[in-house]
Write a protein that holds these residues in place. Structure first.
Motif, mmCIF file in Angstrom:
data_model
loop_
_atom_site.group_PDB
_atom_site.id
_atom_site.type_symbol
_atom_site.label_atom_id
_atom_site.label_comp_id
_atom_site.label_asym_id
_atom_site.label_seq_id
_atom_site.Cartn_x
_atom_site.Cartn_y
_atom_site.Cartn_z
ATOM 1 N N ASP A 60 0.851 -1.199 0.000
ATOM 2 C CA ASP A 60 0.000 0.000 0.000
ATOM 3 C C ASP A 60 0.886 1.249 0.000
ATOM 4 O OD1 ASP A 60 -2.208 1.621 0.095
ATOM 5 O OD2 ASP A 60 -2.521 1.426 2.248
ATOM 6 N N PRO A 61 1.494 1.597 -1.162
ATOM 7 C CA PRO A 61 2.385 2.752 -1.221
ATOM 8 C C PRO A 61 1.625 4.062 -1.360
ATOM 9 C CG PRO A 61 2.285 1.705 -3.357
ATOM 10 C CD PRO A 61 1.423 0.881 -2.439
ATOM 11 N N GLU A 62 2.341 5.149 -1.219
ATOM 12 C CA GLU A 62 1.808 6.488 -1.465
ATOM 13 C C GLU A 62 2.803 7.257 -2.328
ATOM 14 O OE1 GLU A 62 -0.872 8.113 -0.956
ATOM 15 O OE2 GLU A 62 -1.963 7.222 0.730
ATOM 16 N N VAL A 63 2.286 8.150 -3.176
ATOM 17 C CA VAL A 63 3.119 9.039 -3.975
ATOM 18 C C VAL A 63 2.793 10.468 -3.556
ATOM 19 C CG1 VAL A 63 3.759 9.826 -6.275
ATOM 20 C CG2 VAL A 63 3.174 7.425 -5.903
ATOM 21 N N LEU A 64 3.802 11.171 -3.049
ATOM 22 C CA LEU A 64 3.637 12.547 -2.602
ATOM 23 C C LEU A 64 4.298 13.476 -3.614
ATOM 24 C CD1 LEU A 64 4.775 12.059 1.120
ATOM 25 C CD2 LEU A 64 2.553 11.526 0.103
#
Length: 293
Positions: A225-229
């Motif tokens: 469950d990655p995030e891209v900021l």
């Protein structure tokens, strides 16, 4: 006969020799002397004697103290597992990111005749490095973050650290395009570097025309469950050197990772008052053309 009677009277009461006394009786400790011969093996120490040996100070044991493996070592020679004290995050950083994939300015201290045509976005890094280019007006930093395992890691805060502030750079501003449309589906943060204490504010984005509301930290990430900021830092009045700090929390542990440009601060310079060019057609030729700004 008298000599024989004298010898018998010197024996114990029942006439048996002293070395036949029961070893479990008290007579051994009181009267019996131990018998040793050259062929008798040394007795094996029991648990009690082992404990005494370990606490002795006269001769320390040659056996080394066992310690936990180092982070890059494995006791079996294979790949080492991550230590419990390690950072539970993995991340990548890209700073050559153009707004909506096609719009960006660079400040270059060269005349247009010495600047090659703008590259595609994926080749912006080598192109900018070769030209000595600095981000003009804004820098977009894209951070991909995920956990190293299925265990959740909470991203709790994102901070901006300005470590250098000077007058905007001289030179010429080169626009990579006249503007374009596109989508933005990352978690978007805006930073005003002209503030005395810049803060990363969560702002709304867009995904193929569908608005994405601003969602403030904390975020939760894991290996699946990655995030891209996407952090957009802007300035009009300075040439600023800056970096980011990302705070995390997981299983009762907390920490901070530094987000920068491969060990150096990011640099962003204002372009107000600079000549500005874009790559277009003039007299039937493709070349750098003044924007008229």
């Amino acid at each position: 006969m008298l000599a024989t009677l004298g010898t018998l009277s010197a024996l114990p009461g029942d006439g048996r020799p002293s070395d036949s006394v029961d070893v479990g009786g008290s007579a051994q400790s009181a009267t019996a002397a131990p018998r040793t011969t050259g062929s008798s093996p040394s007795p094996t120490p029991d648990a009690g004697s082992t404990t005494i040996t370990e606490h002795a100070t006269a001769a320390p044991s040659a056996r080394p103290t066992r310690v936990s493996p180092a982070p890059d070592a494995s006791p079996n020679g294979g790949e080492a597992s991550k230590p419990a004290s390690g950072v539970p995050l993995a991340w990548t950083v890209g700073s050559q990111v153009w707004a909506l994939g096609c719009s960006h300015d660079y400040v270059i201290d060269k005349p247009p005749s010495q600047v090659p045509p703008p590259p595609p976005e994926q080749d912006a890094g080598p192109w900018a490095s070769a030209q000595g280019a600095v981000h003009g007006r804004e820098t977009n930093v894209e951070i991909s973050v995920q956990g190293r395992s299925s265990t959740a890691v909470v991203l709790t805060a994102l901070r901006v650290r300005v470590v250098g502030r000077a007058a905007p750079l001289s030179g010429t501003a080169y626009a990579m395009d006249q503007g374009c449309g596109g989508s933005l589906s990352r978690r978007h943060f805006a930073v005003d570097l002209d503030k005395d204490r810049p803060v990363a504010h969560s702002v709304a984005g867009n995904d193929a025309g569908t608005p994405i509301p601003a969602v403030s930290l904390p975020y939760r990430v894991s290996s699946s469950d990655p995030e891209v900021l996407l952090v957009t830092a802007r300035t009009e009045t300075c040439a600023c050197d800056w970096y980011l700090e990302l705070d995390w929390s997981s299983q009762g542990r907390t920490g901070t990772v530094r987000i920068d440009d491969r060990g150096r601060p990011f640099r962003t310079s204002g372009i107000k008052g600079l000549p500005r060019y874009w790559y277009g057609s003039e007299n039937g030729e493709r070349q750098w053309v003044p924007t008229g700004d």
